[in-house]
Scaffold this active site. Structure first.
Site, PDB file in Angstrom:
ATOM      1  N   ARG A 246     -10.629  10.191   9.651  1.00 54.95           N
ATOM      2  CA  ARG A 246      -9.253  10.248   9.150  1.00 54.95           C
ATOM      3  C   ARG A 246      -8.914   9.044   8.268  1.00 54.95           C
ATOM      4  O   ARG A 246      -8.289   9.190   7.225  1.00 54.95           O
ATOM      5  CB  ARG A 246      -8.309  10.355  10.337  1.00 54.95           C
ATOM      6  N   GLN A 282      10.783  -2.457 -19.563  1.00 51.58           N
ATOM      7  CA  GLN A 282      10.897  -2.911 -18.175  1.00 51.58           C
ATOM      8  C   GLN A 282      10.795  -1.764 -17.163  1.00 51.58           C
ATOM      9  O   GLN A 282      10.284  -1.951 -16.054  1.00 51.58           O
ATOM     10  CB  GLN A 282      12.196  -3.677 -17.968  1.00 51.58           C
ATOM     11  N   GLU A 367      -7.259  17.786   7.524  1.00 44.59           N
ATOM     12  CA  GLU A 367      -7.460  16.806   8.616  1.00 44.59           C
ATOM     13  C   GLU A 367      -6.117  16.331   9.183  1.00 44.59           C
ATOM     14  O   GLU A 367      -5.936  15.161   9.519  1.00 44.59           O
ATOM     15  CB  GLU A 367      -8.333  15.636   8.160  1.00 44.59           C
TER      16      GLU A 367
END
Ligand code: FAD
Length: 389
Positions: A246, A282, A367
């Site tokens: 995992r 920015q 998973e």
């Protein structure tokens, strides 16, 4: 040039740093940085595994010396490195480990010797058959059965979402043997790809290139010694395997993120907007900052989980769930911002950002979906605080 300063973090030893650099050189030469659009997906995946075998890379996930030799930090570095080059290659590498994890962790030395050398050399491809049409997140409700016969077991049932189904020579199959209800009545078996009674029902076409299919077991007879561990231990075997792998899903996500950020920075530095490089806006600097922060946080969680398992030899249910949840969710955002920074090019076929956008998605589902990871983490937190959950 990719930032590799994290390799100086205290989680790593010199052999990890050396491994990461060597694998990176290998991947640059053998996999390449381009987008991968295979014409024949199955043939390409088989070819990649053969390449791994020839380069002796699979031993990272299928160690000769048995379970003690599984080093989760090295597996994480491998998945992270490969993911920066190709999601498909990364997935094939990971599956050689996931599909043999139960044998490495629970097989007898004889069983390991019988099945693992071909996998290590890349001659045999593996699959991990846990999910079913009505038992995905809730695997304990699986209905595939294994019934004892005079000289072995008979398997019947349907499994779905099985990665490598159709090209695998070796399947780890979880089936109900009925010792107890729910999770305690499941066992794990080794089934060879050409075993009569095992067939492909439907190949599944996913958004990112992935060999995956629904498979069926019908009167599938296997010898007695193909049972892994004890009857009724299947769920424990599956969870122990996922406990190792995992956090490495977090590492794969991290590799995708790193590649996305590298490409985003390169684009931001060279694309002129309003007579200035895009990076000088920015708002773009803010995006790059958030991406870099998400990547370092993912890396810290991932390598904390790996280090805890390798060095402290502890179960890492909480740490690996945190790593998987955070790194996969963060990668989705990092890649989405990369697509944004590329503008129209970002949604164009043949652009790496577009490929990464498709590659990352399934990692938030397989998973254990992100919601399932949150359930696990919250229970672990309650337990750590002394509550009975
Ligand atoms: C590309 C890919 C490869 C895969 N490879 C394999 C493989 O090799 N072997 C294998 O056995 N399986 C494999 N899987 C299956 C995967 O593990 C399952 O898809 C996953 O466990 C989710 O099961 P499900 O699809 O049945 O979704 P469901 O169980 O129906 O869940 C659907 C959604 O419900 C939500 N959910 C589920 N449980 C909860 C909960 N407790 N609380 C809140 N929300 C929840 C989540 O958002 C989840 O995504 C693969 C899947 C994919 C997409």
């Amino acid at each position: 040039m990719p930032d590799t300063s994290y390799l100086n973090w205290p989680f790593f030893e010199d052999h990890h740093r050396e491994y990461a650099h060597k694998l990176d050189e290998w991947a640059k030469e053998n996999i390449g940085t381009d987008v991968h659009e295979p014409e024949d997906l199955e043939a390409e995946c088989i070819h990649i595994v053969r390449q791994f075998g020839e380069a002796d890379i699979i031993k990272t996930v299928v160690p000769e010396a048995g379970p003690e030799a599984l080093d989760v930090r090295t597996i994480c570095l491998a998945r992270e490195t490969l993911a920066r080059y190709s999601g498909m290659a990364e997935g094939m590498f990971a599956m050689q480990g996931l599909g043999t994890g139960p044998i490495t962790l629970f097989g007898t030395p004889e069983i390991r010797e019988q099945f693992l050398p071909q996998v290590r050399s890349g001659q045999s491809i593996t699959a991990f058959a846990l999910s079913e049409p009505e038992a995905g997140s809730d695997v304990a409700s699986m209905t595939t059965t294994a019934v004892r016969t005079d000289d072995g077991w008979k398997l019947d049932g349907v499994k779905t979402w099985i990665s490598n189904a159709g090209i695998a020579g070796l399947y780890i199959v979880f089936a109900r043997t009925g010792e107890a209800p729910g999770a305690r009545g499941i066992s794990a078996f080794i089934v060879e790809g050409d075993n009569p009674g095992l067939s492909i029902v439907q190949k599944i076409d996913t958004m990112a290139p992935h060999v995956i299919a629904k498979i069926k077991f019908e009167n599938c007879l296997i010898p007695a010694d193909r049972l892994l561990g004890e009857p009724g231990q299947g769920f424990k075997i599956a969870m122990a395997t996922l406990d190792v792998f995992r956090s490495t899903v977090g590492a794969a996500a991290l590799g995708f993120s790193r590649r996305a950020l590298d490409d985003a920075m390169q684009r931001a530095a060279t694309r002129m907007v309003m007579q200035r490089p895009l990076f000088e806006q920015q708002l773009i600097q803010g995006k790059i900052a958030d991406m870099a922060l998400a990547i370092d946080t993912s890396a810290l969680l991932t390598y904390r989980a790996a280090w805890t398992r390798d060095v402290l030899k502890q179960r890492v249910t909480r740490e690996s769930s945190m790593a998987k949840l955070y790194a996969t969710e963060a990668a989705q955002k990092v890649i989405d911002e990369t697509v944004q920074i590329f503008g129209g090019l970002g949604v164009t076929k043949g652009n790496k950002a577009e490929e990464l956008y498709r590659d990352i998605r399934a990692l938030r589902i397989y998973e254990g979906a992100s919601e399932v990871q949150r359930v696990i983490i919250s229970r672990q937190a309650m337990r750590a605080a002394g509550y009975d959950y």
